[in-house]
Scaffold this motif. Structure first.
Motif, short mmCIF file in Angstrom:
data_model
loop_
_atom_site.label_atom_id
_atom_site.label_comp_id
_atom_site.label_asym_id
_atom_site.label_seq_id
_atom_site.Cartn_x
_atom_site.Cartn_y
_atom_site.Cartn_z
N GLU A 135 -19.30 22.17 -14.74
CA GLU A 135 -19.09 20.89 -13.77
C GLU A 135 -20.47 20.02 -13.87
O GLU A 135 -20.39 18.78 -13.77
CB GLU A 135 -19.06 21.42 -12.38
N GLN A 136 -21.72 20.78 -13.92
CA GLN A 136 -23.05 20.02 -14.12
C GLN A 136 -22.79 18.92 -15.33
O GLN A 136 -23.19 17.93 -15.16
CB GLN A 136 -24.09 20.93 -14.02
N LEU A 137 -22.73 19.35 -16.46
CA LEU A 137 -22.64 18.73 -17.70
C LEU A 137 -21.10 17.55 -17.68
O LEU A 137 -21.46 16.69 -18.19
CB LEU A 137 -22.36 19.48 -18.97
N LEU A 138 -20.05 17.96 -17.15
CA LEU A 138 -18.87 16.93 -17.11
C LEU A 138 -19.37 15.80 -16.20
O LEU A 138 -18.88 14.71 -16.57
CB LEU A 138 -17.72 17.81 -16.63
N VAL A 183 -24.73 9.90 -20.56
CA VAL A 183 -25.52 10.26 -21.61
C VAL A 183 -24.79 10.38 -23.01
O VAL A 183 -25.31 10.22 -24.08
CB VAL A 183 -26.16 11.53 -21.57
N GLY A 184 -23.49 10.21 -22.95
CA GLY A 184 -22.71 10.32 -24.12
C GLY A 184 -22.19 11.69 -24.47
O GLY A 184 -22.68 12.93 -24.08
N VAL A 185 -21.15 11.84 -25.42
CA VAL A 185 -20.65 13.10 -25.72
C VAL A 185 -21.39 13.95 -26.71
O VAL A 185 -21.72 15.09 -26.48
CB VAL A 185 -19.17 12.80 -26.40
N ASP A 186 -22.27 13.24 -27.44
CA ASP A 186 -23.20 14.21 -28.38
C ASP A 186 -24.31 15.01 -27.71
O ASP A 186 -24.28 16.06 -28.01
CB ASP A 186 -23.91 13.11 -29.29
N LEU A 234 -19.38 23.89 -25.22
CA LEU A 234 -18.49 24.61 -25.41
C LEU A 234 -17.31 24.46 -24.29
O LEU A 234 -16.06 24.40 -24.34
CB LEU A 234 -18.70 26.08 -25.82
N ASP A 235 -17.77 24.65 -22.87
CA ASP A 235 -17.01 24.68 -22.02
C ASP A 235 -16.12 23.02 -21.71
O ASP A 235 -14.89 23.12 -21.40
CB ASP A 235 -17.56 25.03 -20.74
N THR A 236 -16.85 21.96 -21.72
CA THR A 236 -16.52 20.88 -21.80
C THR A 236 -15.65 20.33 -23.09
O THR A 236 -14.44 19.63 -23.11
CB THR A 236 -17.69 19.86 -21.70
N TYR A 237 -15.91 20.95 -24.42
CA TYR A 237 -15.11 20.72 -25.44
C TYR A 237 -13.64 21.57 -25.36
O TYR A 237 -12.89 20.67 -25.66
CB TYR A 237 -15.88 21.39 -26.53
N VAL A 238 -13.69 22.83 -24.54
CA VAL A 238 -12.19 23.28 -24.38
C VAL A 238 -11.64 22.55 -23.34
O VAL A 238 -10.41 22.02 -23.40
CB VAL A 238 -12.55 24.49 -23.95
N TRP A 239 -12.19 21.93 -22.36
CA TRP A 239 -11.60 21.15 -21.47
C TRP A 239 -11.08 19.73 -21.84
O TRP A 239 -9.94 19.52 -22.02
CB TRP A 239 -12.39 21.14 -20.42
N TRP A 240 -11.90 19.24 -22.66
CA TRP A 240 -11.35 18.06 -23.05
C TRP A 240 -10.28 18.05 -24.38
O TRP A 240 -9.36 17.10 -24.10
CB TRP A 240 -12.89 17.07 -23.61
N ASN A 241 -10.59 18.83 -25.12
CA ASN A 241 -10.13 19.04 -26.25
C ASN A 241 -8.39 19.84 -26.19
O ASN A 241 -7.50 19.47 -26.88
CB ASN A 241 -10.37 19.19 -27.46
N GLY A 242 -8.68 20.59 -25.22
CA GLY A 242 -7.44 21.52 -25.04
C GLY A 242 -6.89 21.01 -23.62
O GLY A 242 -5.58 20.96 -23.52
#
Length: 358
Positions: A291-294, A300-303, A308-316
């Motif tokens: 939640e903090q990073l999302l 600040v941008g995706v890079d 890993l958690d935000t990657y799974v949520w965004w792409n999955g």
């Protein structure tokens, strides 16, 4: 007559009665009585050692088992039964194949390890893993020692009222949501924050730390320290409360100063707790704050913010590619388990118990 009778009676009195080994006399049963007494003593020793039957142990602990039963059911329903859903990682899962998403699992086609091949071939996945480990190592170095230092600081306070106020102030941020924490940091370190406005009023150039990708990992670590460091000292204060004051008094009588007492008494008392929490922290290495990073992803941008958690949520999850998300989550779980076992083995080599005994 009297001369012959007295020696015979004396001989009978002095000489014990001899019974053949195979006869049914009392002396022939002495070995069996000894065997029975030994077996009874062994059964008593077994009961004393706690080796009771399952039925007796259940009758003895039935009250405790009934107290634990609701928690066990909650863990079973919300933690263990959902593990069966990882089967969709080996499928092309489509929840719209049936009106019931659970029934759709049995109707979805099997694809084997195709989802894992997609993940390993995606450069975005490896970039998210890299950001995850960088944040974990940074928080391990900067965040993990802070609760220990705060616990030592509070433990050294003599006045109970000052200690209680300090604990309450340090605990309070833990109950704030991440939305409030990010908002507070934005009002302080943002482009329109207090510090930037103060600098501009005095003729200096302002700054915006909340949108700077280069220092974002340090900003995230600072937010984590402010929010959770006070809560983490509870375990260390509990460990310090079990240390006998006689040790401190004996060390003081021997001439040991405050630093010597802390180094030779306090820190050794915290060592098992530190090892346990370190093992748990290593096992949670791939979870660095979803939640903090999302919340700060767009700033600040995706890079800089993609883990890993935000990657799974965004792409999955967001793209409804549930099999892809399940495969990534399964990889995360396996790696986390391997990290826990490795860290626990290192704790055993260092002489500590860790999460479980050898």
């Amino acid at each position: 007559m009297s001369h012959s009778t007295v020696p015979r009676s004396a001989a009978e009195a002095d000489t014990p009665a001899k019974t053949p080994a195979g006869s049914g006399g009392a002396a022939g049963h002495r070995p069996w009585s000894r065997f029975r007494s030994r077996s009874r003593s062994r059964s008593r020793d077994k009961k004393r050692s706690g080796k009771l039957s399952l039925r007796l142990r259940f009758r003895r602990d039935r009250t405790l088992l009934l107290m634990v039963l609701p928690a066990v059911l909650l863990i079973l329903v919300f933690n263990y039964i959902p593990i069966l859903g990882n089967v969709v990682a080996f499928q092309e899962y489509d929840p719209y194949l049936s009106e019931n998403g659970f029934v759709a699992i049995f109707q979805s086609p099997w694809v084997g390890f195709e989802q894992f091949e997609r993940i390993f071939a995606d450069s975005g996945f490896w970039h998210a893993v890299q950001n995850t480990f960088v944040l974990f190592l940074l928080q391990l170095v900067l965040f993990f020692p802070v609760p220990i230092l705060l616990a030592l600081l509070i433990n050294s306070v003599v006045r109970p009222r000052v200690r209680a106020v300090a604990q309450a102030v340090m605990y309070l941020p833990h109950f704030f949501s991440w939305v409030l924490v990010v908002t507070v940091f934005m009002q302080i370190f943002g482009g329109a924050g207090i510090i930037a406005q103060t600098l501009r009023r005095h003729g200096y150039e302002g700054f915006d730390l909340m949108t700077n990708p280069e220092i974002f990992k340090y900003l995230v670590t600072a937010e984590t320290i402010w929010k959770d460091a006070g809560w983490g000292i509870i375990v260390f204060l509990a460990a310090l409360s079990s240390v006998s004051h006689d040790l401190y008094e004996a060390a003081a009588m021997d001439g040991a100063g405050r630093w010597r007492r802390m180094w030779h008494i306090t820190l050794p008392a915290l060592r098992p707790v530190i090892a346990l929490l370190l093992v748990l922290r290593v096992g949670d290495a791939l979870t660095v704050g979803f939640e903090q990073l999302l919340l700060q992803r767009q700033a600040v941008g995706v890079d800089a913010s993609d883990v890993l958690d935000t990657y799974v949520w965004w792409n999955g999850i967001r793209n409804q590619d549930f099999s892809y998300a399940a495969a990534a989550g399964l990889i995360k779980g396996v790696v986390g388990l391997a990290l826990v076992l490795t860290a626990n083995k290192v704790a055993h080599l260092m002489g500590e118990q860790g999460v479980y005994k050898k």
